[in-house]
Design an enzyme around this catalytic site. Structure first.
Site, PDB file in Angstrom:
ATOM      1  N   LYS A   1       1.549   4.583  -6.410  1.00 11.23           N
ATOM      2  CA  LYS A   1       1.887   3.680  -5.309  1.00 11.23           C
ATOM      3  C   LYS A   1       1.669   4.370  -3.975  1.00 11.23           C
ATOM      4  O   LYS A   1       1.947   5.565  -3.814  1.00 11.23           O
ATOM      5  CB  LYS A   1       3.344   3.223  -5.463  1.00 11.23           C
ATOM      6  CG  LYS A   1       3.783   2.131  -4.487  1.00 11.23           C
ATOM      7  CD  LYS A   1       5.216   1.716  -4.785  1.00 11.23           C
ATOM      8  CE  LYS A   1       5.739   0.660  -3.826  1.00 11.23           C
ATOM      9  NZ  LYS A   1       7.141   0.285  -4.133  1.00 11.23           N
TER      10      LYS A   1
ATOM     11  N   SER B   1       8.067  -4.368  -4.643  1.00 12.60           N
ATOM     12  CA  SER B   1       7.006  -3.959  -3.744  1.00 12.60           C
ATOM     13  C   SER B   1       5.863  -3.199  -4.434  1.00 12.60           C
ATOM     14  O   SER B   1       4.827  -2.955  -3.830  1.00 12.60           O
ATOM     15  CB  SER B   1       7.587  -3.079  -2.625  1.00 12.60           C
ATOM     16  OG  SER B   1       8.188  -1.899  -3.155  1.00 12.60           O
TER      17      SER B   1
ATOM     18  N   SER C   1      11.796  -3.026  -7.339  1.00 11.55           N
ATOM     19  CA  SER C   1      10.370  -2.953  -7.032  1.00 11.55           C
ATOM     20  C   SER C   1       9.461  -2.430  -8.133  1.00 11.55           C
ATOM     21  O   SER C   1       8.245  -2.538  -8.021  1.00 11.55           O
ATOM     22  CB  SER C   1      10.147  -2.120  -5.764  1.00 11.55           C
ATOM     23  OG  SER C   1      10.588  -2.833  -4.630  1.00 11.55           O
TER      24      SER C   1
END
Length: 484
Positions: A83, A160, A184
């Site tokens: 990420k 996210s 997330s």
């Protein structure tokens, strides 16, 4: 052995490692196949950066090792995506926000380094909701863009960590790392038909399983954690074991498990999603799992008083601490906020600057959060539960809002409610309590959209929770790949 492209794309992380360790699959061939897959699926916007030269060089190194040396690497040749808010040497770490566009840190986050030391290969950086402040991964930053759900590109993948989830679901990579503050890793896992894990955080001391200080663009040191994401729970266990050094999973059988069904998290669900979740319960019950309804009537009220008060307040100190520690091009919250692209994230940073929880933070942290943690501990103890089980999200993936931030959703035709609040309701409480949470696929809705089930366990029960998840997944099965 000659592998077709489809055979390579179908490999789970565990299967890929075994094939590379034994020499049946060349790491260079596998990495080249996945890089080509990433290039062919650029419209999903799953990645913000592709590590083409670095990944191929790392694969050549793996192939050059002796058979004995390869076999000794628990992640030999495994391509992963990271990420975009997790530090990676030589690769972009922008958190999807313009103020950090092009920034490259000079260190790897410890969780990343442990994967690399075990033989993993970073394929690229994964797109995300800007600054991790959202659950859609609809990012309006010019260098990022909205991530699309592989099961329907018009829908959100969740957030996210939406880029990591979309890349895994689309077979661009078998596994990766996300981060989780309120859901997330688990929300995007549920919406894209993969598995996502939030490890124990506890009170941030010995109970914190993943230690990545100043190596992740933060929201809240109390709530944030890195978490693995993959197509199977067994793959999550593989990555978790490498990051933590823990040994094999404990043995778990479905017969005799006592699993709590928390009433507030089974309420007001989308009908199509609830049908899939209830069908999974019937399968599990028939296989010997005992389900125990539990009231947990304080859960949502306590959580509502804890979550925002901690996250918004702590971001005021945690964000600039990361910026300074990593010699970022900006050093203050105000500088980051001035260039935010997405309206919903700009609103969150306006709140951070305004500091509305200054008088509530200490109470939330030292009084209400411990009460929430005790509420969980009492529920597990009184009912002698191995875990809690509930739908990860209240509804399946919804359409992408191109304006990002004006979204509401209606569940079963009811009055519209805030989209972020709707998707966070079931994942946020465990986050605030610091206990481990695992989302795994339950099936597809009648419309062909993934549905996730979440297992939450007592603090520190991470390996046992993963073992329960493996047992569940062996019964429920994997989802069919999206048609792309």
């Amino acid at each position: 052995m000659t592998w077709t492209v489809d055979e390579q794309l179908a490999l789970t992380a565990t299967e890929a490692v075994a094939a590379i360790q034994t020499g049946r699959l060349k790491a260079t061939d596998y990495v080249a196949t996945l890089l080509a897959r990433a290039a062919a699926l650029q419209t999903l916007n799953a990645l913000t950066a592709l590590n083409m030269e670095g990944a191929l060089a790392a694969a050549r190194h793996i192939d050059s090792l002796s058979a004995q040396a390869r076999a000794a690497l628990p992640l030999a040749g495994l391509p992963v995506v990271i990420k975009d808010n997790i530090n990676t040497t030589g690769l972009l770490t922008s958190a999807g926000t313009p103020a950090l566009d092009g920034f490259v840190p000079d260190n790897n986050a410890p969780s990343v380094q442990r994967l690399l030391d075990a033989g993993a290969i970073v394929l690229g950086k994964a797109n995300m909701h800007e600054l991790a402040f959202g659950i859609t991964s609809t990012n309006l930053a010019p260098h990022a863009g909205a991530v699309r759900n592989p099961y329907d590109p018009g829908l959100i993948p969740g957030g996210s960590s939406g880029g990591t989830a979309a890349a895994i679901a689309a077979r661009i990579t078998p596994a990766g790392l996300g981060t989780d503050t309120g859901g997330s890793t688990r929300i995007p896992a549920a919406l894209t038909g993969i598995a996502g894990f939030r490890p124990s955080v506890g009170d941030g001391g010995a109970e914190r399983r993943y230690h990545d200080p100043n190596a992740v663009v933060p929201i809240s040191h109390t709530r944030d954690t890195v978490g693995p994401m993959a197509r199977t729970v067994a793959d999550l266990a593989l990555l978790d074991g490498v990051i933590t050094g823990d040994g094999p999973l404990p043995q778990v059988t479905l017969t005799g498990l006592r699993i709590g069904l928390p009433a507030p998290l089974w309420d007001d669900l989308e009908y199509a999603l609830e049908d899939v979740a209830r069908a999974a319960l019937k399968q599990l019950e028939a296989a010997g799992v005992t389900f125990v309804p539990v009231a947990m009537d304080q859960l949502l009220d306590l959580n509502a008083q804890v979550g925002s008060a901690i996250a918004i307040y702590e971001a005021r100190e945690d964000v600039p601490a990361w910026l300074v520690a990593n010699n970022a091009p900006v050093k203050t919250v105000a500088e980051v906020a001035a260039r935010i692209a997405s309206p919903d994230v700009r609103d969150a940073y306006d709140a951070i600057l305004a500091n509305p929880f200054a008088n509530q933070y200490q109470t939330a942290l030292t009084v209400l959060r411990p009460q929430l943690q005790q509420h969980y501990a009492d529920t597990f103890a009184v009912h002698q539960l191995d875990a809690l089980l509930f739908p990860t999200t209240r509804l399946c993936a919804v359409p992408i809002d191109p304006l990002a931030g004006s979204s509401t959703v209606s569940i079963n035709g009811a009055a519209p409610i805030n989209e972020m609040n709707a998707f966070l309701r079931n994942t946020d409480p465990a986050s605030n309590a610091g206990i481990p949470g695992l989302s795994l696929p339950a099936g597809l809705s009648a419309e062909g959209l993934p549905v996730g089930l979440e297992l939450d366990g007592p603090r520190g029960s991470d390996r046992r929770l993963l073992a329960i998840g493996v047992a569940f997944e062996q019964l429920l099965g994997a989802l069919p790949a999206p048609t792309l």
